[in-house]
Write a protein that holds these residues in place. Sequence first.
Motif, PDB file in Angstrom:
ATOM      1  N   THR A   1     -84.751 -90.590  92.385  1.00 16.50           N
ATOM      2  CA  THR A   1     -83.945 -91.647  92.991  1.00 16.50           C
ATOM      3  C   THR A   1     -84.409 -93.036  92.559  1.00 16.50           C
ATOM      4  OG1 THR A   1     -85.317 -91.643  94.990  1.00 16.50           O
ATOM      5  CG2 THR A   1     -83.350 -90.258  95.002  1.00 16.50           C
TER       6      THR A   1
ATOM      7  N   LEU B   1     -79.561 -91.130  93.384  1.00 17.65           N
ATOM      8  CA  LEU B   1     -79.961 -90.481  92.147  1.00 17.65           C
ATOM      9  C   LEU B   1     -79.771 -91.468  91.004  1.00 17.65           C
ATOM     10  CD1 LEU B   1     -80.727 -87.705  90.799  1.00 17.65           C
ATOM     11  CD2 LEU B   1     -78.282 -87.480  90.345  1.00 17.65           C
TER      12      LEU B   1
ATOM     13  N   GLN C   1     -76.690 -89.548  97.032  1.00 14.61           N
ATOM     14  CA  GLN C   1     -77.843 -89.903  97.840  1.00 14.61           C
ATOM     15  C   GLN C   1     -78.819 -88.745  97.852  1.00 14.61           C
ATOM     16  OE1 GLN C   1     -76.546 -91.253 101.675  1.00 14.61           O
ATOM     17  NE2 GLN C   1     -75.413 -92.961 100.814  1.00 14.61           N
ATOM     18  N   GLU C   2     -80.086 -89.098  98.054  1.00 13.05           N
ATOM     19  CA  GLU C   2     -81.102 -88.065  98.146  1.00 13.05           C
ATOM     20  C   GLU C   2     -80.698 -87.104  99.250  1.00 13.05           C
ATOM     21  OE1 GLU C   2     -85.629 -87.461  99.661  1.00 13.05           O
ATOM     22  OE2 GLU C   2     -84.965 -89.481  99.199  1.00 13.05           O
TER      23      GLU C   2
ATOM     24  N   VAL D   1     -81.258 -82.203  93.407  1.00 14.40           N
ATOM     25  CA  VAL D   1     -81.559 -83.614  93.635  1.00 14.40           C
ATOM     26  C   VAL D   1     -82.979 -83.666  94.193  1.00 14.40           C
ATOM     27  CG1 VAL D   1     -80.930 -85.697  94.904  1.00 14.40           C
ATOM     28  CG2 VAL D   1     -79.154 -84.126  94.124  1.00 14.40           C
ATOM     29  N   LYS D   2     -83.841 -84.402  93.527  1.00 14.66           N
ATOM     30  CA  LYS D   2     -85.239 -84.512  93.965  1.00 14.66           C
ATOM     31  C   LYS D   2     -85.543 -85.964  94.295  1.00 14.66           C
ATOM     32  CE  LYS D   2     -86.601 -80.548  91.230  1.00 14.66           C
ATOM     33  NZ  LYS D   2     -87.476 -79.998  90.204  1.00 14.66           N
ATOM     34  N   THR D   3     -86.413 -86.159  95.266  1.00  8.77           N
ATOM     35  CA  THR D   3     -86.763 -87.500  95.717  1.00  8.77           C
ATOM     36  C   THR D   3     -87.205 -88.392  94.559  1.00  8.77           C
ATOM     37  OG1 THR D   3     -87.433 -86.612  97.837  1.00  8.77           O
ATOM     38  CG2 THR D   3     -88.209 -88.815  97.308  1.00  8.77           C
TER      39      THR D   3
END
Length: 185
Positions: free
Chosen positions: A75, A81, A122-123, A70-72
Amino acid sequence: MSEIHVPDKHTATIEWQDQGPLFATQAEATGLSYLRGLISGEIVSPPVAQALDIRVVKADPGVVQFTMPVKTYFTNHLGFLAGGILSTIIDSALGCAVLALIPGDKDIVTLDLNVDFLRPIQEAPGLITVDAEVVHLGRNRGLATCRAIGPDGKLHAVGKSSCLIRDKAPVGQPNGPATGPEARR
């Protein structure tokens, strides 16, 4: 006079390596050997998988496991995400589960994709893990289902897809035989 807050600017650089000959043009390669080559690093992942850092971590006949961090910058406006990003790893895993079960002279294309989002991701640092398996394999169509587990260990989405099983493309024709409206022209 009101003050305008400008958030910190971030930069993401996307680099990828050419994947070389497309799987669909490699007459001798089976889907399972291709996926295992991705795991071992002997085969370079497609550019979209490199850009999203999608990795194949398990491949057995009709069963695969994929991961993605998961990368910022994945989002949406709510800090979750984006559904399209999650759908990309789900689509990839579902298609590859079918690919891992078909003969070497065949490849697949997605016919449909259904994703049920159960809770947002969620991030957060960590990996999304998608486990996919074939539930039906016919002569021309395969059906697979999957579960997407978030970094928190909870089920976040389930997916289902059917894939068209088709002959591999002749050398020099990476898209293979026409199967849609272009076939009727």
